[in-house]
Write an enzyme that holds these catalytic residues in place. Sequence first.
Site, short mmCIF file in Angstrom:
data_model
loop_
_atom_site.label_atom_id
_atom_site.label_comp_id
_atom_site.label_asym_id
_atom_site.label_seq_id
_atom_site.Cartn_x
_atom_site.Cartn_y
_atom_site.Cartn_z
N SER A 109 6.30 8.04 17.68
CA SER A 109 5.87 6.73 17.22
C SER A 109 6.67 5.64 17.94
O SER A 109 6.75 5.69 19.17
CB SER A 109 6.00 6.67 15.69
OG SER A 109 5.17 5.67 15.17
N GLN A 110 7.31 4.71 17.23
CA GLN A 110 7.99 3.63 17.96
C GLN A 110 9.07 4.16 18.90
O GLN A 110 9.41 3.51 19.90
CB GLN A 110 8.54 2.55 17.02
CG GLN A 110 9.70 2.99 16.16
CD GLN A 110 10.18 1.90 15.18
OE1 GLN A 110 9.48 0.92 14.92
NE2 GLN A 110 11.36 2.07 14.63
N ASP A 227 -5.67 8.94 13.90
CA ASP A 227 -4.52 8.14 13.47
C ASP A 227 -4.95 7.04 12.50
O ASP A 227 -5.80 6.22 12.82
CB ASP A 227 -3.85 7.51 14.69
CG ASP A 227 -2.40 7.17 14.44
OD1 ASP A 227 -2.11 6.58 13.38
OD2 ASP A 227 -1.56 7.49 15.29
N HIS A 283 -1.51 10.50 12.38
CA HIS A 283 -0.27 10.11 13.06
C HIS A 283 0.84 11.16 12.93
O HIS A 283 1.20 11.56 11.83
CB HIS A 283 0.20 8.78 12.47
CG HIS A 283 1.21 8.07 13.31
ND1 HIS A 283 0.98 7.72 14.62
CD2 HIS A 283 2.46 7.65 13.03
CE1 HIS A 283 2.04 7.10 15.11
NE2 HIS A 283 2.96 7.05 14.17
#
Length: 300
Positions: A109-110, A227, A283
């Site tokens: 993710s980030q 997602d 996700h």
Amino acid sequence: MELKIIFSAIFSVFFVGSVSCHSNSSLPLVIWHGMGDSCCNPLSMGSIKSLVEKNIPGIYVNSLEIGSNIIDDMANGFFMDGFTQIKFACDIIAKDPKLKNGYNAIGFSQGGQFLRAVAQICPNPPMNNLISAGGQHQGVYGFPRCPGDNSTLCNLARELLNMGAYDKFVQENLVQAQYWHDPLNEAEYRQYSRFIAIINQENSVNETYKKNLVKLNKFVMVMFGKDTMVEPKESEWFGFYVPGNTSDVYTLRESKLYIQDKLGLKQMDADKKLVFLTAPWDHLQFTDEWFEANLIPYMK
Ligand SMILES: *[C@@H]1O[C@H](CO)[C@@H](O)[C@H](O)[C@H]1NC(C)=O
Ligand SMILES: *[C@@H]1O[C@H](CO)[C@@H](O)[C@H](O)[C@H]1NC(C)=O
Ligand SMILES: *[C@@H]1O[C@H](CO)[C@@H](O)[C@H](O)[C@H]1NC(C)=O
Ligand SMILES: *[C@@H]1O[C@H](CO)[C@@H](O)[C@H](O)[C@H]1NC(C)=O
């Protein structure tokens, strides 16, 4: 919630034992966790580390801890300025003697866009392959659900975003605002985003970013096909909403970023360095079989 379910499912599948067989053939691995997670949760990054170690006996894995303990690490994923986090990570990587000959990296993710920034900013020691699992390379326009068990921090983040993502106070204090990308306000985004617009060279171009990024051997981008946390999910492949439109999406190859080759992605594409993968789940969800078949090869 989501994370824990999938990762505990993975976790239960394999045996975490002592590794007796050490080989020197593979590079070490650096991991950067996602929002709401930390370096060392046995159910998330801990289980990924074990899965990698099971597949590549003897591999050295450094799961980045951004802060002095896991509580700070989790909170910093929300509230520590993006470039300060990059600097923190670069320092850990530079100071780890086991990484001095280079490493592969995987960000969740980030953590995906953060590790890309590490590749652009800190070329020593060299990153070999970069895997971005659900990273938001063009930012996000939507924050539909909170990951993890504890939604307190996430709800606070959402309240701050509601104050205005490009508000100075919010930009200075919330990481997610720093990669907020409003397609209805592209000019504001370019001017005020303190992280993603800068690493994507939206205004001024820093040639160093491009020079460093093209040094990667492979840049693997995983998009999660179902997602529901990242809007739009195509940001995981460097796509984004067409300016002024919140439904139509352009692809990396249609983007100005690519056409003008501000980051070297067009060059990397021509050199067959870009790999686009789809994990057909929500996700950060995948099975250990999928991970082994699709991602482990880039860690060897
Ligand atoms: C691995 O490295 C150690 C120490 O550097 C060395 O003694 C050993 O021979 C190496 N093994 C292989 C398979 O290269
Ligand atoms: C470009 O980026 C590098 C790496 O972060 C930095 O050292 C340098 O100061 C930047 N150059 C400019 C002109 O901002
Ligand atoms: C959730 O996180 C906040 C902030 O770190 C903490 O104060 C709170 O006790 C946590 N709640 C639970 C149920 O763990
Ligand atoms: C977005 O594009 C679609 C198709 O081109 C169009 O139907 C729609 O009206 C556009 N939306 C906005 C907000 O411009």
